[in-house]
Motif scaffolding. Structure first.
Motif, PDB file in Angstrom:
ATOM      1  N   VAL A 287       6.768  -2.782  -3.367  1.00  0.00           N
ATOM      2  CA  VAL A 287       6.811  -2.590  -1.922  1.00  0.00           C
ATOM      3  C   VAL A 287       6.757  -3.940  -1.213  1.00  0.00           C
ATOM      4  CG1 VAL A 287       5.586  -1.614   0.057  1.00  0.00           C
ATOM      5  CG2 VAL A 287       5.819  -0.291  -2.048  1.00  0.00           C
ATOM      6  N   ASN A 288       7.564  -4.075  -0.181  1.00  0.00           N
ATOM      7  CA  ASN A 288       7.712  -5.314   0.621  1.00  0.00           C
ATOM      8  C   ASN A 288       8.524  -6.372  -0.122  1.00  0.00           C
ATOM      9  OD1 ASN A 288       6.067  -4.518   2.981  1.00  0.00           O
ATOM     10  ND2 ASN A 288       4.364  -4.609   1.507  1.00  0.00           N
ATOM     11  N   THR A 297      13.499   3.877   2.384  1.00  0.00           N
ATOM     12  CA  THR A 297      13.947   3.413   1.063  1.00  0.00           C
ATOM     13  C   THR A 297      12.865   3.643   0.014  1.00  0.00           C
ATOM     14  OG1 THR A 297      15.382   1.751   2.049  1.00  0.00           O
ATOM     15  CG2 THR A 297      14.738   1.423  -0.250  1.00  0.00           C
ATOM     16  N   ILE A 298      11.635   3.385   0.354  1.00  0.00           N
ATOM     17  CA  ILE A 298      10.526   3.534  -0.604  1.00  0.00           C
ATOM     18  C   ILE A 298      10.356   4.994  -1.010  1.00  0.00           C
ATOM     19  CG2 ILE A 298       8.036   3.260  -0.904  1.00  0.00           C
ATOM     20  CD1 ILE A 298       8.242   0.871   1.084  1.00  0.00           C
ATOM     21  N   ILE A 299      10.370   5.897  -0.022  1.00  0.00           N
ATOM     22  CA  ILE A 299      10.220   7.327  -0.321  1.00  0.00           C
ATOM     23  C   ILE A 299      11.393   7.814  -1.170  1.00  0.00           C
ATOM     24  CG2 ILE A 299      10.186   9.630   0.669  1.00  0.00           C
ATOM     25  CD1 ILE A 299       7.569   8.150   0.958  1.00  0.00           C
ATOM     26  N   VAL A 318       2.772  11.880  -1.014  1.00  0.00           N
ATOM     27  CA  VAL A 318       3.149  10.469  -0.968  1.00  0.00           C
ATOM     28  C   VAL A 318       3.404  10.068   0.480  1.00  0.00           C
ATOM     29  CG1 VAL A 318       4.799   8.733  -1.751  1.00  0.00           C
ATOM     30  CG2 VAL A 318       4.170  10.628  -3.261  1.00  0.00           C
ATOM     31  N   GLU A 319       2.929   8.874   0.836  1.00  0.00           N
ATOM     32  CA  GLU A 319       3.083   8.408   2.212  1.00  0.00           C
ATOM     33  C   GLU A 319       3.214   6.882   2.224  1.00  0.00           C
ATOM     34  OE1 GLU A 319       0.618   8.565   6.485  1.00  0.00           O
ATOM     35  OE2 GLU A 319      -0.294   9.294   4.615  1.00  0.00           O
ATOM     36  N   VAL A 320       4.053   6.400   3.120  1.00  0.00           N
ATOM     37  CA  VAL A 320       4.164   4.952   3.346  1.00  0.00           C
ATOM     38  C   VAL A 320       3.427   4.627   4.641  1.00  0.00           C
ATOM     39  CG1 VAL A 320       5.701   3.007   3.750  1.00  0.00           C
ATOM     40  CG2 VAL A 320       6.369   4.810   2.131  1.00  0.00           C
ATOM     41  N   LEU A 330       3.873  -2.929   4.680  1.00  0.00           N
ATOM     42  CA  LEU A 330       4.052  -1.574   4.131  1.00  0.00           C
ATOM     43  C   LEU A 330       3.159  -1.347   2.912  1.00  0.00           C
ATOM     44  CD1 LEU A 330       7.944  -1.204   4.346  1.00  0.00           C
ATOM     45  CD2 LEU A 330       6.216  -0.536   6.026  1.00  0.00           C
ATOM     46  N   GLU A 331       2.607  -0.142   2.828  1.00  0.00           N
ATOM     47  CA  GLU A 331       1.757   0.229   1.698  1.00  0.00           C
ATOM     48  C   GLU A 331       2.112   1.653   1.258  1.00  0.00           C
ATOM     49  OE1 GLU A 331      -2.985   0.762   0.506  1.00  0.00           O
ATOM     50  OE2 GLU A 331      -2.359   0.553   2.602  1.00  0.00           O
ATOM     51  N   LEU A 332       2.352   1.805  -0.032  1.00  0.00           N
ATOM     52  CA  LEU A 332       2.652   3.121  -0.590  1.00  0.00           C
ATOM     53  C   LEU A 332       1.357   3.722  -1.139  1.00  0.00           C
ATOM     54  CD1 LEU A 332       4.568   5.377  -1.597  1.00  0.00           C
ATOM     55  CD2 LEU A 332       4.943   4.004  -3.665  1.00  0.00           C
ATOM     56  N   VAL A 333       0.969   4.889  -0.604  1.00  0.00           N
ATOM     57  CA  VAL A 333      -0.256   5.549  -1.061  1.00  0.00           C
ATOM     58  C   VAL A 333       0.102   6.967  -1.516  1.00  0.00           C
ATOM     59  CG1 VAL A 333      -1.761   4.206   0.434  1.00  0.00           C
ATOM     60  CG2 VAL A 333      -0.806   6.363   1.268  1.00  0.00           C
ATOM     61  N   TYR A 334      -0.693   7.472  -2.435  1.00  0.00           N
ATOM     62  CA  TYR A 334      -0.452   8.838  -2.924  1.00  0.00           C
ATOM     63  C   TYR A 334      -1.783   9.484  -3.289  1.00  0.00           C
ATOM     64  CZ  TYR A 334      -1.427   7.512  -7.762  1.00  0.00           C
ATOM     65  OH  TYR A 334      -2.055   7.083  -8.905  1.00  0.00           O
ATOM     66  N   THR A 335      -1.776  10.811  -3.282  1.00  0.00           N
ATOM     67  CA  THR A 335      -2.930  11.590  -3.734  1.00  0.00           C
ATOM     68  C   THR A 335      -2.425  12.727  -4.618  1.00  0.00           C
ATOM     69  OG1 THR A 335      -2.826  13.012  -1.767  1.00  0.00           O
ATOM     70  CG2 THR A 335      -4.303  11.097  -1.688  1.00  0.00           C
TER      71      THR A 335
END
Length: 525
Positions: A287-288, A297-299, A318-320, A330-335
């Motif tokens: 990311v970045n 693009t990330i998603i 999933v969320e940016v 930008l930060e990609l986080v998920y649960t």
């Protein structure tokens, strides 16, 4: 004196008529069996198909004491090669039609419907249908035709019969038909949201899974701790008849949880979760960088690289997140929704059976055992797993195609009876035919394919004298493995045997040679 191999143990495709019949000694003149003549024979057979079939089944049932109380139903697409243009339109005559078979191949095909007995997988009834015929509406009219057959209805215990089939057979419309006819049935239902909610509520109300005393055939010789265990939870359900609102029928829903698929599904789900997490973490490191510069693009990359077609993606959120005050915004986080994972795990290895009519009187473990016998119809269908190369010969009309399938089913009937009788004999003697399976894995349930292979080395020598009398001498060629040998590859040195008789006695005299025949039993003709 003539010697030949039994035709049944060395079946061949009737692709070229002359070559096919030239190998059968009983046929005196192959020239008499041209395409047109055989085609006319098929036309004649078609007009009497069901009368002949009724006679065959009646005789088979009475001679071999076949039990018809359990009938397994299924359909199969039969693929044909070649062009069949200008097929005649005739009422009641099936037509070759293009369609996709279960393997996804688009080809000309017919649909075969069959009922086979639980006792030996003997074909009891069949019908050929148009190639594009849908499966769901097929079962009830075919069974109605079966029960209305004058010869079969005379001796079959139809009111005591239980029909078993797959999910196509247990649609609500089909169930209502079975119930109105008073026919018992067992089959699987598709587990939908309502069924899951019902199972959850049953467990929440204090009902518990009960271990069913059923052991699968493949687990019969395994230690108990390694065998698949089956848990059951049943309840009665009322079905209202839309044609008669005052009429209701009681059917039995049986939820089954099988330990083997339960473990397999849990393992697969965990593996997918780990693979998705691994890929998401890899993307987090990108990311970045490069072209991972926008949330879209990330998603999209997560969907393409991590989720793919994995079913476990539904557990991920999933969320940016954008951080304008950071150098890398930008930060990609998920649960992972572990509560949803745990809820789904409750249904691992669970499927639903429905029993109606007289089948509701069975115990839960008996319902499971009866349905597990559904493999019998699939076992018999495996004999038909081939593409029929018939274009160059005599099949010019749909009637002839249907008549050919009738002859194929007669062959399946004979093969089923042979297999049943051999299995009953070796089971009673508790002595498997040696050498049929590799690595000494012979058992008491040999398939017809292996039975034919075991006896493919046997032949008949016909001895005739000037007065027209004679004997049939059964011989075995030592060039082929002996079914009595513990080693499938073992064979004795080849030798000739000349057999002669005197007042009914057989005397075997060895001579030098390479034909490899060993004298067997004699039968007066």
């Amino acid at each position: 004196m003539s010697e030949h191999q039994p035709f049944a143990s060395q079946p061949k495709s009737p692709y070229k008529i002359e070559n096919f019949f030239n190998s059968i000694p009983e046929v005196e003149s192959v020239n008499q069996l041209n395409d047109d003549r055989i085609g006319r024979m098929l036309d004649a057979i078609y007009e009497h198909t069901w009368h002949i079939w009724g006679e065959l089944i009646t005789n088979a049932a009475q001679t071999f004491q076949v039990d018809f109380h359990r009938l397994h139903a299924d359909t199969k697409a039969l693929t044909f090669a070649g062009e069949f243009p200008n097929q005649q339109e005739e009422a009641g005559v099936p037509r070759l039609e293009p369609g996709y078979n279960p393997k996804g191949v688009y080809a000309k095909q017919l649909k075969l419907f069959a009922l086979v007995t639980g006792d030996g997988a003997i074909p009891a009834w069949f019908d050929t249908l148009n190639g594009s015929t849908s499966d769901n509406p097929t079962y009830t009219p075919e069974f109605a035709a079966f029960r209305e057959h004058a010869q079969l209805a005379h001796f079959l215990p139809l009111n005591e019969t239980i029909i078993l089939g797959d999910q196509k057979m247990t649609s609500l419309k089909n169930q209502l038909t079975w119930l109105r006819l008073g026919i018992g049935y067992i089959g699987p239902l598709t587990m939908n949201k309502n069924h899951r909610e019902k199972l959850t509520s049953l467990l929440a109300s204090g009902r518990r899974w009960e271990k069913l005393p059923y052991v699968a055939q493949r687990d019969a010789e395994k230690p108990e701790e390694k065998a698949t265990t089956y848990l059951g939870l049943g309840e009665n359900v009322e079905i209202k008849d839309p044609e008669n609102p005052e009429k209701t029928y009681t059917v039995h829903h049986l939820y089954i949880q099988s330990s083997t698929p339960k473990a397999q599904e849990a393992k697969k789900r965990q593996k997918e979760i780990e693979e998705i997490e691994k890929e998401i973490k890899r993307i987090q490191g990108l990311v970045n960088k490069y072209d991972y510069q926008t949330p879209e693009t990330i998603i999209r990359r997560v969907q393409q690289k991590a989720f793919k077609k994995r079913r476990a993606q539904r557990f991920f959120r999933v969320e940016v997140v954008e951080h304008p005050d950071r150098e890398n915004p930008l930060e990609l986080v998920y649960t992972v929704d572990w509560e949803q994972v745990a809820h789904e795990a409750e249904f691992d290895g669970v499927y639903l059976l429905v029993a109606g009519g007289s089948a509701t009187q069975l115990q839960d473990h008996e319902i499971l055992a009866e349905w597990k016998g559904q493999y019998r119809v699939e076992h018999r269908f495996r004999m038909l797993n081939s593409i029929f190369l018939v274009s160059p010969i005599f099949l010019k009309t749909p009637k002839r195609i249907a008549a050919l399938l009738f002859l194929i089913m007669v062959g399946a009937l004979v093969a089923g009876l042979i297999e049943r009788q051999v299995r009953r004999t070796v089971t009673a003697q508790k002595k498997p035919i040696r050498g049929l399976m590799p690595e000494n894995r012979d058992n008491l349930r040999p398939t017809i394919k292996r039975i034919f292979k075991a006896f493919s080395g046997y032949g008949i020598v016909k001895l005739k004298n000037a007065r027209g009398g004679g004997l049939d001498c059964f011989l075995r060629s030592d060039k082929r493995p002996s079914p009595d040998s513990g080693n499938a590859g073992a064979s004795s040195p080849s030798r000739d045997v000349f057999t002669k008789t005197s007042e009914g006695e057989a005397i075997a005299q060895e001579r030098g040679g390479r034909s490899g025949l060993v004298g067997g039993s004699l039968k007066r003709t």
